[in-house]
Design a protein around this motif. Structure first.
Motif, PDB file in Angstrom:
ATOM      1  N   LEU A 221     -37.750  15.874  14.191  1.00 24.83           N
ATOM      2  CA  LEU A 221     -39.622  15.821  14.651  1.00 24.83           C
ATOM      3  C   LEU A 221     -40.799  15.880  13.700  1.00 24.83           C
ATOM      4  CD1 LEU A 221     -38.368  17.560  18.317  1.00 24.83           C
ATOM      5  CD2 LEU A 221     -39.472  16.004  18.429  1.00 24.83           C
ATOM      6  N   PRO A 222     -41.422  14.732  14.287  1.00 28.96           N
ATOM      7  CA  PRO A 222     -42.443  14.901  13.473  1.00 28.96           C
ATOM      8  C   PRO A 222     -43.572  16.437  13.858  1.00 28.96           C
ATOM      9  CG  PRO A 222     -42.891  13.137  15.196  1.00 28.96           C
ATOM     10  CD  PRO A 222     -40.978  13.695  14.924  1.00 28.96           C
ATOM     11  N   GLY A 223     -43.871  16.454  12.106  1.00 28.74           N
ATOM     12  CA  GLY A 223     -44.737  17.554  12.348  1.00 28.74           C
ATOM     13  C   GLY A 223     -44.031  18.774  11.972  1.00 28.74           C
ATOM     14  N   SER A 224     -43.409  19.066  13.101  1.00 36.32           N
ATOM     15  CA  SER A 224     -41.833  20.033  13.509  1.00 36.32           C
ATOM     16  C   SER A 224     -41.099  20.830  12.851  1.00 36.32           C
ATOM     17  CB  SER A 224     -41.768  21.154  14.517  1.00 36.32           C
ATOM     18  OG  SER A 224     -41.351  19.830  15.344  1.00 36.32           O
ATOM     19  N   LYS A 225     -40.663  19.654  12.560  1.00 34.69           N
ATOM     20  CA  LYS A 225     -39.393  19.571  11.779  1.00 34.69           C
ATOM     21  C   LYS A 225     -38.111  19.853  11.929  1.00 34.69           C
ATOM     22  CE  LYS A 225     -41.955  17.712   7.978  1.00 34.69           C
ATOM     23  NZ  LYS A 225     -42.629  18.167   6.423  1.00 34.69           N
ATOM     24  N   ILE A 226     -37.927  19.643  13.659  1.00 31.63           N
ATOM     25  CA  ILE A 226     -36.830  20.274  14.098  1.00 31.63           C
ATOM     26  C   ILE A 226     -36.191  19.409  14.189  1.00 31.63           C
ATOM     27  CG2 ILE A 226     -35.773  21.686  16.457  1.00 31.63           C
ATOM     28  CD1 ILE A 226     -39.061  22.580  16.714  1.00 31.63           C
ATOM     29  N   LYS A 227     -34.790  19.544  14.055  1.00 29.85           N
ATOM     30  CA  LYS A 227     -33.778  18.525  13.919  1.00 29.85           C
ATOM     31  C   LYS A 227     -33.152  18.373  14.836  1.00 29.85           C
ATOM     32  CE  LYS A 227     -29.105  17.373  11.681  1.00 29.85           C
ATOM     33  NZ  LYS A 227     -28.646  17.636  10.859  1.00 29.85           N
ATOM     34  N   ILE A 228     -33.114  16.984  15.324  1.00 33.21           N
ATOM     35  CA  ILE A 228     -32.380  15.845  16.752  1.00 33.21           C
ATOM     36  C   ILE A 228     -31.097  16.008  16.706  1.00 33.21           C
ATOM     37  CG2 ILE A 228     -32.969  14.458  18.725  1.00 33.21           C
ATOM     38  CD1 ILE A 228     -35.779  14.330  16.727  1.00 33.21           C
ATOM     39  N   LYS A 229     -30.252  17.073  16.743  1.00 33.42           N
ATOM     40  CA  LYS A 229     -28.630  16.508  17.503  1.00 33.42           C
ATOM     41  C   LYS A 229     -28.065  15.563  18.664  1.00 33.42           C
ATOM     42  CE  LYS A 229     -27.421  20.469  15.140  1.00 33.42           C
ATOM     43  NZ  LYS A 229     -26.495  21.920  14.856  1.00 33.42           N
TER      44      LYS A 229
END
Ligand code: TYD
Length: 392
Positions: free
Chosen positions: A336-344
């Motif tokens: 995710l942009p900004g937060s850099k949380i991975k998308i599974k």
């Protein structure tokens, strides 16, 4: 334009990051929202160029969700019954979820995101992979004007109303109908849905603001439906002022009165909204930090553009939400942009795997809760920030 809300530095909402680019600096812009006291329009103050946002990598697909698919099928049926149009144009036809409900020789789509336009083209629909403007309108409707023009969740993305409405007016037959569908400002303000604002959503319309805009083009709203898509939207039925076939229904007056009573004409309403937004942030962070302290596993569901605003405004990163599940193939294994949380890649939720799930796609709450019945039964919990952050 009077500013009432500052949602901080934000990346481009649909710019999902590839793993190899995680270290690269992201483009950011200040997301500030303002209110125009003359035409009641609520819009973001700094805009990003349309070419940067709507290109061959655009990830959103209308057909991805059952709710949206059904909404388009039902609308197409309704349109045929009520207006029986011979020639339909859709502006922003996405992957064809709406136009596929019409005969191929009766409908054309306009879709500047080439990846999406291609999906519809492959199914042999007439599709123009371009931005809607007067030149294109002349090309499409030089010989035959449209009986119906439909555009859902597109107008809010377009900066230059003049160009758009001039082109619509040119293309529409004298008794033709324009149907616009967009998130409702009243619902947005009531639900404290500040995540309706991101780089692509330049505006969140109210009926009263849309009326003012349409007035400049001798167009008028003659009917309105409140619909549940995208977190509460309005479907506006619009005609040329000279068209006397379609009478203005009571619903228009009722909607205008609801909005006026709620205070959508007054700046103070938006200041109050901004206050609620800052409280919402504190509460959401409180919930997430508390769960983290108690060693609960929290993930996100639906890596939406809306989530991007929430996560970046609240300063949530993977320390608070481990990863997101999403069904959209284009988003999977990106960040995710900004937060850099991975998308599974989405997997059915199981209480053994996860304790709490942040509902990024809160606009699909009913569809998701139905799908995750078992998880809820097992004691799994969702976190939603709409209308205020809570665990459900
Ligand atoms: P969307 O509603 O378009 O929100 P935004 O305009 O803010 O991006 O996005 C919905 C996202 O949620 C989309 O990426 C698909 C995802 N999703 C799931 O992963 N599972 C589901 O069951 C549903 C309904 C949506």
């Amino acid at each position: 334009m009077k500013k009432f809300l500052d949602l901080g530095l934000q990346p481009l909402a649909n710019s999902y990051i590839l793993e190899k680019n995680l270290k690269m600096k992201e483009k950011k812009f200040r997301l500030e929202i303002g209110f125009n006291e003359k035409n009641y329009l609520v819009s973001i103050l700094n805009t990003v160029s349309k070419e940067k946002m709507f290109n061959k990598n655009y990830p959103y697909k209308s057909s991805e969700s059952k709710t949206m698919r059904n909404s388009f099928i039902n609308l197409a049926k309704k349109i045929k019954r009520r207006f029986n149009p011979n020639f339909v144009i859709e502006i922003g036809s996405n992957d064809g979820a709406f136009i596929k409900n019409f005969k191929k020789d009766q409908v054309v789509g306009v879709e500047p995101c080439k990846n999406l336009a291609l999906i519809t083209k492959r199914k042999n629909f007439k599709i123009y992979p371009q931005f809607w403007n007067i030149r294109l309108a002349k090309k499409i409707t030089k010989d035959k004007k449209a009986d119906l023009i439909y555009s859902a969740n597109t107008l809010s993305h377009i900066k230059n109303f003049n160009e758009i409405f001039k082109a619509i007016k040119y293309s529409l037959s004298d008794n033709g109908i324009l149907i616009l569908e967009d998130p409702s400002l009243l619902e947005c303000v009531k639900k404290v849905a500040y995540d309706q604002f991101y780089c692509e959503h330049l505006y969140v319309f109210s009926t009263i603001s849309l009326q003012k805009i349409l007035d400049n083009f001798q167009l008028e709203i003659f009917d309105i439906e409140n619909i549940s898509t995208h977190g509460g939207s309005n479907r506006y039925y619009i005609k040329k002022r000279t068209n006397s076939i379609h009478r203005i229904t009571r619903k228009v007056k009722i909607e205008v009165s609801k909005e006026t009573k709620y205070g959508l004409k007054n700046f103070v309403t938006y200041k109050k909204f901004a206050k609620k937004v800052s409280i919402s942030r504190i509460k959401l962070l409180g919930i997430l930090k508390n769960l983290k302290k108690n060693k609960k596993k929290v993930i996100g569901y639906g890596a939406t553009a809306k989530s991007c605003t929430v996560l970046n405004y609240c300063g949530v990163d993977r320390r608070l939400i481990e990863y997101f599940y999403d069904t959209t193939s284009f988003k999977i294994n990106k960040y995710l942009p900004g937060s850099k949380i991975k998308i599974k890649k989405y997997k059915k939720l199981k209480k053994n795997d996860v304790d709490y799930v942040f509902l990024g796609a809160w606009n699909f709450k009913d569809e998701i809760f139905k799908k995750e019945k078992k998880f809820i039964k097992q004691g799994g919990k969702f976190i939603s920030h709409i209308p205020y952050p809570k665990i459900t």
